[in-house]
Design an enzyme around this catalytic site. Structure first.
Site, PDB file in Angstrom:
ATOM      1  N   ASP A 194      -1.492 -11.046  16.779  1.00 56.89           N
ATOM      2  CA  ASP A 194      -0.583 -11.725  15.846  1.00 56.89           C
ATOM      3  C   ASP A 194      -1.180 -11.762  14.438  1.00 56.89           C
ATOM      4  O   ASP A 194      -2.397 -11.796  14.266  1.00 56.89           O
ATOM      5  CB  ASP A 194      -0.318 -13.146  16.352  1.00 56.89           C
ATOM      6  CG  ASP A 194       0.927 -13.739  15.739  1.00 56.89           C
ATOM      7  OD1 ASP A 194       1.715 -12.997  15.116  1.00 56.89           O
ATOM      8  OD2 ASP A 194       1.130 -14.968  15.876  1.00 56.89           O
ATOM      9  N   ARG A 240       1.342 -11.509   7.962  1.00 62.01           N
ATOM     10  CA  ARG A 240       0.597 -12.343   7.020  1.00 62.01           C
ATOM     11  C   ARG A 240      -0.538 -11.557   6.371  1.00 62.01           C
ATOM     12  O   ARG A 240      -0.832 -11.730   5.195  1.00 62.01           O
ATOM     13  CB  ARG A 240       0.041 -13.584   7.743  1.00 62.01           C
ATOM     14  CG  ARG A 240       1.056 -14.703   7.829  1.00 62.01           C
ATOM     15  CD  ARG A 240       0.668 -15.719   8.868  1.00 62.01           C
ATOM     16  NE  ARG A 240       1.011 -15.262  10.202  1.00 62.01           N
ATOM     17  CZ  ARG A 240       0.748 -15.931  11.317  1.00 62.01           C
ATOM     18  NH1 ARG A 240       0.107 -17.082  11.243  1.00 62.01           N
ATOM     19  NH2 ARG A 240       1.125 -15.459  12.480  1.00 62.01           N
ATOM     20  N   ARG A 271       5.318  -5.849   5.107  1.00 59.43           N
ATOM     21  CA  ARG A 271       4.884  -6.229   6.463  1.00 59.43           C
ATOM     22  C   ARG A 271       4.492  -5.028   7.321  1.00 59.43           C
ATOM     23  O   ARG A 271       3.542  -5.091   8.098  1.00 59.43           O
ATOM     24  CB  ARG A 271       6.019  -6.985   7.179  1.00 59.43           C
ATOM     25  CG  ARG A 271       6.290  -8.366   6.644  1.00 59.43           C
ATOM     26  CD  ARG A 271       7.457  -9.005   7.428  1.00 59.43           C
ATOM     27  NE  ARG A 271       7.195  -9.044   8.851  1.00 59.43           N
ATOM     28  CZ  ARG A 271       6.488  -9.996   9.461  1.00 59.43           C
ATOM     29  NH1 ARG A 271       5.991 -11.001   8.763  1.00 59.43           N
ATOM     30  NH2 ARG A 271       6.293  -9.948  10.758  1.00 59.43           N
ATOM     31  N   ASN A 299      11.159 -10.179  19.866  1.00 59.30           N
ATOM     32  CA  ASN A 299      10.930  -9.466  18.595  1.00 59.30           C
ATOM     33  C   ASN A 299      12.122  -8.614  18.146  1.00 59.30           C
ATOM     34  O   ASN A 299      12.164  -8.171  16.996  1.00 59.30           O
ATOM     35  CB  ASN A 299       9.655  -8.611  18.652  1.00 59.30           C
ATOM     36  CG  ASN A 299       8.370  -9.413  18.623  1.00 59.30           C
ATOM     37  OD1 ASN A 299       7.361  -9.022  19.210  1.00 59.30           O
ATOM     38  ND2 ASN A 299       8.362 -10.542  17.934  1.00 59.30           N
ATOM     39  N   ARG A 335      13.949  -9.602  14.868  1.00 61.21           N
ATOM     40  CA  ARG A 335      13.415  -9.311  13.519  1.00 61.21           C
ATOM     41  C   ARG A 335      14.372  -8.393  12.761  1.00 61.21           C
ATOM     42  O   ARG A 335      15.254  -7.784  13.368  1.00 61.21           O
ATOM     43  CB  ARG A 335      12.043  -8.647  13.656  1.00 61.21           C
ATOM     44  CG  ARG A 335      11.034  -9.618  14.233  1.00 61.21           C
ATOM     45  CD  ARG A 335       9.656  -9.052  14.233  1.00 61.21           C
ATOM     46  NE  ARG A 335       8.741 -10.075  14.705  1.00 61.21           N
ATOM     47  CZ  ARG A 335       7.456 -10.137  14.416  1.00 61.21           C
ATOM     48  NH1 ARG A 335       6.908  -9.216  13.650  1.00 61.21           N
ATOM     49  NH2 ARG A 335       6.699 -11.111  14.869  1.00 61.21           N
ATOM     50  N   GLU A 393      -8.617 -18.052  30.691  1.00 59.20           N
ATOM     51  CA  GLU A 393      -9.157 -18.807  29.554  1.00 59.20           C
ATOM     52  C   GLU A 393      -8.465 -18.340  28.276  1.00 59.20           C
ATOM     53  O   GLU A 393      -8.189 -17.153  28.107  1.00 59.20           O
ATOM     54  CB  GLU A 393     -10.666 -18.555  29.423  1.00 59.20           C
ATOM     55  CG  GLU A 393     -11.476 -19.058  30.590  1.00 59.20           C
ATOM     56  CD  GLU A 393     -11.515 -20.580  30.676  1.00 59.20           C
ATOM     57  OE1 GLU A 393     -11.496 -21.238  29.617  1.00 59.20           O
ATOM     58  OE2 GLU A 393     -11.557 -21.100  31.799  1.00 59.20           O
TER      59      GLU A 393
HETATM   60  C1  IPE Z   1       3.933 -12.557  19.714  1.00 61.92           C
HETATM   61  O1  IPE Z   1       3.880 -12.709  18.341  1.00 61.92           O
HETATM   62  C2  IPE Z   1       4.387 -11.174  20.073  1.00 61.92           C
HETATM   63  C3  IPE Z   1       3.450 -10.104  19.764  1.00 61.92           C
HETATM   64  C4  IPE Z   1       2.267 -10.233  19.268  1.00 61.92           C
HETATM   65  C5  IPE Z   1       3.916  -8.780  20.091  1.00 61.92           C
HETATM   66  P1  IPE Z   1       5.093 -13.323  17.505  1.00 61.92           P
HETATM   67  O2  IPE Z   1       4.680 -13.324  16.095  1.00 61.92           O
HETATM   68  O3  IPE Z   1       6.344 -12.611  17.847  1.00 61.92           O
HETATM   69  O4  IPE Z   1       5.178 -14.788  18.116  1.00 61.92           O
HETATM   70  P2  IPE Z   1       5.852 -16.105  17.515  1.00 61.92           P
HETATM   71  O5  IPE Z   1       7.240 -15.741  17.128  1.00 61.92           O
HETATM   72  O6  IPE Z   1       5.033 -16.527  16.345  1.00 61.92           O
HETATM   73  O7  IPE Z   1       5.768 -17.097  18.635  1.00 61.92           O
HETATM   74  C1  IPE Z   2       2.264  -9.315  15.304  1.00 64.08           C
HETATM   75  O1  IPE Z   2       2.200  -9.618  13.947  1.00 64.08           O
HETATM   76  C2  IPE Z   2       2.891  -7.966  15.579  1.00 64.08           C
HETATM   77  C3  IPE Z   2       4.171  -8.020  16.299  1.00 64.08           C
HETATM   78  C4  IPE Z   2       4.780  -9.073  16.722  1.00 64.08           C
HETATM   79  C5  IPE Z   2       4.784  -6.740  16.545  1.00 64.08           C
HETATM   80  P1  IPE Z   2       3.416 -10.345  13.229  1.00 64.08           P
HETATM   81  O2  IPE Z   2       4.366  -9.310  12.752  1.00 64.08           O
HETATM   82  O3  IPE Z   2       3.992 -11.360  14.137  1.00 64.08           O
HETATM   83  O4  IPE Z   2       2.702 -11.029  12.010  1.00 64.08           O
HETATM   84  P2  IPE Z   2       3.007 -12.460  11.419  1.00 64.08           P
HETATM   85  O5  IPE Z   2       2.889 -13.431  12.540  1.00 64.08           O
HETATM   86  O6  IPE Z   2       4.385 -12.420  10.853  1.00 64.08           O
HETATM   87  O7  IPE Z   2       1.959 -12.652  10.378  1.00 64.08           O
HETATM   88 MG    MG Z   3       3.649 -13.344  14.436  1.00 65.55          MG
END
Ligand code: IPE
Ligand code: IPE
Ligand code: MG
EC number: 2.5.1.-
Length: 249
Positions: free
Chosen positions: A29, A33, A42, A77, A80, A216
């Site tokens: 994750d 950001r 992004r 996802n 998005r 864990e």
């Molecule tokens: C979890 O991350 C899914 C992946 C890393 C593929 P998200 O960014 O989608 O999770 P939330 O929405 O913050 O819970």
């Molecule tokens: C995780 O990074 C990747 C996927 C969910 C594919 P994010 O895209 O969720 O990054 P943040 O959480 O918006 O920073």
């Molecule tokens: Mg995320």
């Protein structure tokens, strides 16, 4: 090979080989950001995220970890923006095509877990090919959770089992943990010992709900593209300090 590279491959001396997790899972994750902080779109975070995953896979191989499972795309996802979803699907396909040869040579067994039928056809083909070409490999077991949702996984297992009961192939009281697990996407893969989530979020986001019953959890503030060997080393040190009780005293 330089001395520096040799050093990098070795298990750090403060880690005990016998206390390493056999199976590490990661919620990758913070790509978005990371990109935002660099003033980039992004999708650049996702590109860099792939590099971090490649490094982690290599590190797990070097340090003797037997299985790695990475959360690449959740069932949620899809919500998005369309361009981001499209970019990710194309990225998965391209990376898979580029990396397959090396994974075959390095004895990696790749498996995709999730509802794969809902992925674009061309990606499904690449996925099938990669799983077929690496199925006899006996090195690290690398699972990529793509269009994965823990609740959905549990529901589809229930449906499959209910069908068997309906057909008279199974009695309701024969349904036990082993039978149930054999219907999960992760059938045949041991439960993770350690789940790492980056970017400081303290939730499972629908990942491995059944499998994480006793795993864990380690959370780091590092954003996924910045998750490197030093970060992984810290996670493993923390893991080795834990006392895993499994309900006992
Ligand atoms: C979890 O991350 C899914 C992946 C890393 C593929 P998200 O960014 O989608 O999770 P939330 O929405 O913050 O819970
Ligand atoms: C995780 O990074 C990747 C996927 C969910 C594919 P994010 O895209 O969720 O990054 P943040 O959480 O918006 O920073
Ligand atoms: Mg995320």
């Amino acid at each position: 090979m330089t001395a520096q590279q040799t050093k990098l491959q070795d298990l750090p001396t403060d880690l005990k080989r016998e206390l390493l997790p056999q199976h590490v899972a990661v919620i990758m994750d913070g790509n978005g950001r990371w990109a935002k902080r660099q003033g980039l779109p992004r999708i650049m975070g996702h590109k860099r995220g792939v590099d971090a995953l490649k490094d982690l896979l290599r590190c797990c191989q070097d340090w003797g970890i037997q299985a790695l499972t990475a959360y690449a795309f959740s069932t949620e996802n899809w919500k998005r923006p369309q361009e981001e979803v499209d970019f990710l699907m194309t990225l998965f396909q391209r990376v898979l095509r580029q990396e397959l040869r090396e994974m075959v040579e390095e004895n990696v067994q790749i498996k995709f877990v999730g509802n794969l039928q809902a992925l674009p056809r061309s990606l499904q083909q690449e996925i099938s090919r990669s799983m077929e070409e690496t199925k006899d490999n006996r090195g690290i077991r690398f699972s990529v959770a793509t269009n994965y949702g823990g609740r959905q996984e549990i529901l589809q297992a229930c449906q499959a089992i209910a069908k068997q009961v309906q057909q008279g192939l199974l009695q309701p009281d024969e349904i036990n943990e082993q039978v149930f697990e054999s219907h999960l996407y992760t059938a045949g893969i041991t439960d993770p010992d350690l789940l790492i989530r980056t970017s400081g979020e303290m939730r499972l986001s629908n990942f491995l709900l059944w499998q994480m019953a006793y795993g864990e959890i380690y959370i780091t503030d590092a954003l996924w593209p910045d998750f490197d060997r030093a970060e992984f080393h810290r996670a493993l040190c923390a893991y080795q300090q834990r006392e895993r009780r499994f309900g006992k005293v």
